[in-house]
Design a protein around this motif. Structure first.
Motif, mmCIF file in Angstrom:
data_model
loop_
_atom_site.group_PDB
_atom_site.id
_atom_site.type_symbol
_atom_site.label_atom_id
_atom_site.label_comp_id
_atom_site.label_asym_id
_atom_site.label_seq_id
_atom_site.Cartn_x
_atom_site.Cartn_y
_atom_site.Cartn_z
ATOM 1 N N LEU A 43 0.827 -1.204 0.000
ATOM 2 C CA LEU A 43 0.000 0.000 0.000
ATOM 3 C C LEU A 43 0.864 1.259 0.000
ATOM 4 O O LEU A 43 0.605 2.205 -0.757
ATOM 5 C CB LEU A 43 -0.936 0.005 1.216
ATOM 6 C CG LEU A 43 -1.828 1.232 1.369
ATOM 7 C CD1 LEU A 43 -2.751 1.400 0.169
ATOM 8 C CD2 LEU A 43 -2.642 1.146 2.665
ATOM 9 N N GLN A 44 1.895 1.263 0.829
ATOM 10 C CA GLN A 44 2.789 2.417 0.896
ATOM 11 C C GLN A 44 3.466 2.678 -0.449
ATOM 12 O O GLN A 44 3.570 3.827 -0.896
ATOM 13 C CB GLN A 44 3.832 2.204 1.992
ATOM 14 C CG GLN A 44 3.242 2.251 3.399
ATOM 15 C CD GLN A 44 4.221 1.812 4.471
ATOM 16 O OE1 GLN A 44 5.251 1.190 4.189
ATOM 17 N NE2 GLN A 44 3.914 2.123 5.727
ATOM 18 N N MET A 45 3.912 1.612 -1.112
ATOM 19 C CA MET A 45 4.549 1.766 -2.422
ATOM 20 C C MET A 45 3.562 2.311 -3.463
ATOM 21 O O MET A 45 3.898 3.176 -4.268
ATOM 22 C CB MET A 45 5.083 0.413 -2.905
ATOM 23 C CG MET A 45 6.340 -0.052 -2.218
ATOM 24 S SD MET A 45 6.921 -1.619 -2.943
ATOM 25 C CE MET A 45 8.309 -1.970 -1.865
ATOM 26 N N ILE A 46 2.342 1.794 -3.419
ATOM 27 C CA ILE A 46 1.326 2.216 -4.389
ATOM 28 C C ILE A 46 0.939 3.667 -4.174
ATOM 29 O O ILE A 46 0.810 4.442 -5.132
ATOM 30 C CB ILE A 46 0.099 1.279 -4.310
ATOM 31 C CG1 ILE A 46 0.471 -0.093 -4.889
ATOM 32 C CG2 ILE A 46 -1.093 1.869 -5.072
ATOM 33 C CD1 ILE A 46 -0.497 -1.195 -4.527
ATOM 34 N N LEU A 63 -2.115 -6.521 5.662
ATOM 35 C CA LEU A 63 -3.289 -6.188 4.860
ATOM 36 C C LEU A 63 -3.413 -7.210 3.734
ATOM 37 O O LEU A 63 -2.414 -7.596 3.143
ATOM 38 C CB LEU A 63 -3.154 -4.786 4.238
ATOM 39 C CG LEU A 63 -3.184 -3.565 5.150
ATOM 40 C CD1 LEU A 63 -2.863 -2.321 4.334
ATOM 41 C CD2 LEU A 63 -4.535 -3.421 5.846
ATOM 42 N N THR A 64 -4.640 -7.626 3.437
ATOM 43 C CA THR A 64 -4.832 -8.512 2.287
ATOM 44 C C THR A 64 -4.742 -7.685 0.999
ATOM 45 O O THR A 64 -4.825 -6.449 1.029
ATOM 46 C CB THR A 64 -6.207 -9.191 2.322
ATOM 47 O OG1 THR A 64 -7.226 -8.200 2.116
ATOM 48 C CG2 THR A 64 -6.437 -9.908 3.644
ATOM 49 N N ILE A 69 -6.200 -2.766 -2.121
ATOM 50 C CA ILE A 69 -6.888 -2.180 -3.271
ATOM 51 C C ILE A 69 -8.005 -1.241 -2.825
ATOM 52 O O ILE A 69 -8.141 -0.134 -3.354
ATOM 53 C CB ILE A 69 -7.435 -3.296 -4.182
ATOM 54 C CG1 ILE A 69 -6.272 -4.056 -4.821
ATOM 55 C CG2 ILE A 69 -8.355 -2.729 -5.264
ATOM 56 C CD1 ILE A 69 -6.660 -5.360 -5.491
ATOM 57 N N LYS A 70 -8.800 -1.670 -1.858
ATOM 58 C CA LYS A 70 -9.898 -0.820 -1.373
ATOM 59 C C LYS A 70 -9.363 0.494 -0.804
ATOM 60 O O LYS A 70 -9.888 1.582 -1.098
ATOM 61 C CB LYS A 70 -10.719 -1.548 -0.306
ATOM 62 C CG LYS A 70 -11.977 -0.778 0.112
ATOM 63 C CD LYS A 70 -12.812 -1.592 1.085
ATOM 64 C CE LYS A 70 -14.172 -0.965 1.304
ATOM 65 N NZ LYS A 70 -14.118 0.448 1.724
ATOM 66 N N THR A 71 -8.311 0.413 0.005
ATOM 67 C CA THR A 71 -7.736 1.616 0.606
ATOM 68 C C THR A 71 -7.168 2.543 -0.461
ATOM 69 O O THR A 71 -7.380 3.756 -0.428
ATOM 70 C CB THR A 71 -6.635 1.247 1.619
ATOM 71 O OG1 THR A 71 -7.180 0.382 2.611
ATOM 72 C CG2 THR A 71 -6.083 2.503 2.294
ATOM 73 N N ALA A 72 -6.442 1.971 -1.424
ATOM 74 C CA ALA A 72 -5.853 2.773 -2.501
ATOM 75 C C ALA A 72 -6.937 3.458 -3.319
ATOM 76 O O ALA A 72 -6.832 4.650 -3.664
ATOM 77 C CB ALA A 72 -4.984 1.896 -3.395
ATOM 78 N N PHE A 81 -5.549 -2.546 -10.979
ATOM 79 C CA PHE A 81 -5.157 -3.645 -10.087
ATOM 80 C C PHE A 81 -5.453 -5.013 -10.684
ATOM 81 O O PHE A 81 -6.516 -5.252 -11.261
ATOM 82 C CB PHE A 81 -5.864 -3.511 -8.739
ATOM 83 C CG PHE A 81 -5.342 -2.370 -7.920
ATOM 84 C CD1 PHE A 81 -4.113 -2.449 -7.283
ATOM 85 C CD2 PHE A 81 -6.069 -1.196 -7.806
ATOM 86 C CE1 PHE A 81 -3.627 -1.395 -6.536
ATOM 87 C CE2 PHE A 81 -5.589 -0.128 -7.061
ATOM 88 C CZ PHE A 81 -4.365 -0.227 -6.426
ATOM 89 N N ILE A 82 -4.482 -5.895 -10.511
ATOM 90 C CA ILE A 82 -4.607 -7.284 -10.938
ATOM 91 C C ILE A 82 -4.299 -8.175 -9.738
ATOM 92 O O ILE A 82 -3.275 -7.999 -9.071
ATOM 93 C CB ILE A 82 -3.626 -7.617 -12.081
ATOM 94 C CG1 ILE A 82 -3.933 -6.763 -13.321
ATOM 95 C CG2 ILE A 82 -3.699 -9.104 -12.436
ATOM 96 C CD1 ILE A 82 -2.860 -6.864 -14.404
#
Length: 215
Positions: A43-46, A63-64, A69-72, A81-82
């Motif tokens: 998440l941090q990288m994204i 995090l799953t 994905i939801k947070t981003a 996202f894949i």
């Protein structure tokens, strides 16, 4: 599009799988911005790099992949996202569709299919692994269509039911009468085409809890 212009962040908590994916993508000329071994790191990288593609496992520490994905998405990131996972169950496909994830691949898929998926999602197309059977994809799509029929109030109530909140507590939480909650429950049962009485909704909500909470 030139592959060197396609920026990617990858995440998987299996070191060998992560290393293999990284090496293959890099060898084919993709621009790898980073690789993560847990969801928080991913998440941090994204959020920092906002890559064109996020290629994520589902089951990761902290995090799953779905939570990443939801947070981003909630933070307005435009990354495509894949998911790359072992999970074939309809439940996971439904969750992916609920989150409007662009692609879903299986770890048994060839690297050629990964490239096909990347190409498809960059063209704003949805891509699900050819290893999925048509019935699973159809069932997942039908579940999402039914959920999309629900009003915001009904979705709120469904989420509370999925968290095993009873009718009286839901009424208190939403500052409405128990009769109003029961009316909403009845409408939800009708829209979801459930059979088996009032308990059918509770059973359905518990079985689909993860998908419901992603809405």
């Amino acid at each position: 599009m030139n592959k060197k212009n396609i920026s990617i962040v990858i995440a998987d908590d299996h070191p060998l799988l992560l290393a293999g994916l990284f090496d293959e993508l890099e060898k084919c000329g993709y621009h790898i911005l980073g690789k993560a071994t847990n969801g928080m790191e991913a998440l941090q990288m994204i959020l920092l790099h906002q890559p064109m593609i996020g290629l994520l496992d589902i089951d990761m520490p902290l995090l799953t992949g779905f939570e990443v994905i939801k947070t981003a998405k909630d933070k307005g990131v435009n990354t495509k996202f894949i998911i790359l996972s072992f999970h074939k169950d309809t439940e996971y496909i439904t969750q992916a569709k609920a989150l409007q994830i662009n692609g879903y691949l299986l770890k048994e898929d060839s690297f050629e299919e990964i490239e096909k998926c990347i190409e498809a999602v960059l063209e704003d197309n949805e891509y699900f692994s050819t290893s999925f059977d048509a019935l699973s994809l159809k069932n997942a799509s039908e579940e999402i269509k039914k959920l999309q029929l629900l009003t915001p109030s009904e979705i709120t109530i469904l989420k509370l039911i999925a968290q095993q909140t009873n009718t009286n507590s839901i009424a208190e939480t939403l500052f409405v009468s128990s009769r109003t909650v029961e009316k909403h429950r009845s409408n939800i049962i009708t829209k979801l085409e459930l059979e088996g009485g009032t308990n059918a909704l509770t059973r359905w909500a518990l079985a689909h809890k993860n998908t419901i909470l992603e809405i």
